[in-house]
Scaffold this motif. Structure first.
Motif, PDB file in Angstrom:
ATOM      1  N   LYS A   7       0.870  -1.171   0.000  1.00  0.00           N
ATOM      2  CA  LYS A   7       0.000   0.000   0.000  1.00  0.00           C
ATOM      3  C   LYS A   7       0.907   1.221   0.000  1.00  0.00           C
ATOM      4  N   PRO A   8       0.897   2.014  -1.074  1.00  0.00           N
ATOM      5  CA  PRO A   8       1.875   3.090  -1.196  1.00  0.00           C
ATOM      6  C   PRO A   8       1.587   4.318  -0.349  1.00  0.00           C
ATOM      7  N   TRP A  13       5.859  10.320   8.085  1.00  0.00           N
ATOM      8  CA  TRP A  13       6.708  10.164   9.255  1.00  0.00           C
ATOM      9  C   TRP A  13       7.120   8.700   9.450  1.00  0.00           C
ATOM     10  N   LEU A  14       6.208   7.775   9.142  1.00  0.00           N
ATOM     11  CA  LEU A  14       6.517   6.360   9.321  1.00  0.00           C
ATOM     12  C   LEU A  14       7.517   5.894   8.264  1.00  0.00           C
ATOM     13  N   CYS A  15       7.298   6.305   7.028  1.00  0.00           N
ATOM     14  CA  CYS A  15       8.266   5.982   5.963  1.00  0.00           C
ATOM     15  C   CYS A  15       9.653   6.487   6.323  1.00  0.00           C
ATOM     16  N   LEU A  48       1.382  -3.555   5.140  1.00  0.00           N
ATOM     17  CA  LEU A  48       1.620  -2.336   4.374  1.00  0.00           C
ATOM     18  C   LEU A  48       2.943  -2.353   3.635  1.00  0.00           C
ATOM     19  N   GLY A  49       3.913  -3.114   4.128  1.00  0.00           N
ATOM     20  CA  GLY A  49       5.184  -3.160   3.426  1.00  0.00           C
ATOM     21  C   GLY A  49       6.209  -3.996   4.154  1.00  0.00           C
ATOM     22  N   VAL A  61      12.057  -5.382   8.239  1.00  0.00           N
ATOM     23  CA  VAL A  61      10.968  -4.767   8.994  1.00  0.00           C
ATOM     24  C   VAL A  61       9.673  -5.004   8.228  1.00  0.00           C
ATOM     25  N   LEU A  62       8.671  -5.513   8.927  1.00  0.00           N
ATOM     26  CA  LEU A  62       7.333  -5.673   8.374  1.00  0.00           C
ATOM     27  C   LEU A  62       6.454  -4.610   9.010  1.00  0.00           C
ATOM     28  N   CYS A  63       5.651  -3.946   8.201  1.00  0.00           N
ATOM     29  CA  CYS A  63       4.767  -2.897   8.711  1.00  0.00           C
ATOM     30  C   CYS A  63       3.316  -3.294   8.458  1.00  0.00           C
TER      31      CYS A  63
END
Length: 166
Positions: A7-8, A13-15, A48-49, A61-63
């Motif tokens: 999901k792009p 801030w999280l990116c 999400l990524g 890292v998995l988000c």
């Protein structure tokens, strides 16, 4: 940093925190998936990524956008109602990540919900398998530890219940 997103539209801030490696992992919990899954579930959450960094070789890292419906009240009461809760999972000494074909939706589609997450420990390795509702699979193989970190949309850390802290 290698980035694969389902999901792009992650918050900026999280990116930035993921890409710069500035997440406060020392304030999260560190435990095997079997302990984590006794209290928490990934069911109905969105992946999400996934992120792998050249600077921190061997870490992934998995988000997730965590589904609050399945969370204990101790977590949901820390966030505002209807506010997104992000779960970040870091696997150290990652040996490989595999996304089955079809796991990544088209850009105009919503990410699929997680159906289940299971793990198997073989010798000194752990295999974490996350299936979505369309039978697509994310597989992470690692020999290190799992670190868990929960944050709300205002960048506040949410306290996760555990006896083992990083």
């Amino acid at each position: 940093m290698v980035f694969v997103s389902t999901k792009p539209t992650l918050p900026r801030w999280l990116c930035e925190n993921i890409l710069l490696g500035t997440l406060p992992w020392h304030r999260g919990i560190c435990q095997p998936f079997s302990h984590f899954s006794h209290i928490y579930t990934l069911h109905d959450s969105h992946l999400l990524g996934t992120y792998q960094s050249a600077e921190t070789y061997g870490e992934s890292v998995l988000c997730f956008l965590w589904d609050a419906l399945w969370l204990p009240e101790t977590v949901t009461h820390q966030a505002q109602p209807n506010e997104p809760i992000f779960l970040l999972v870091k696997a150290t000494k990652t040996l490989g990540i595999v996304l089955s074909e079809g796991t990544l939706p088209k850009p105009d589609k919503q990410p699929r919900r997680v159906l289940k997450a299971e793990h198997v420990e073989v010798d000194d390795q752990t295999v974490l398998v996350i299936d979505d509702i369309q039978r697509n699979t994310l597989t992470v193989v690692f020999s290190g530890q799992l670190h868990f970190l929960a944050m709300d949309n205002r960048q506040r850390l949410l306290k996760l219940d555990s006896q083992i802290y990083c």
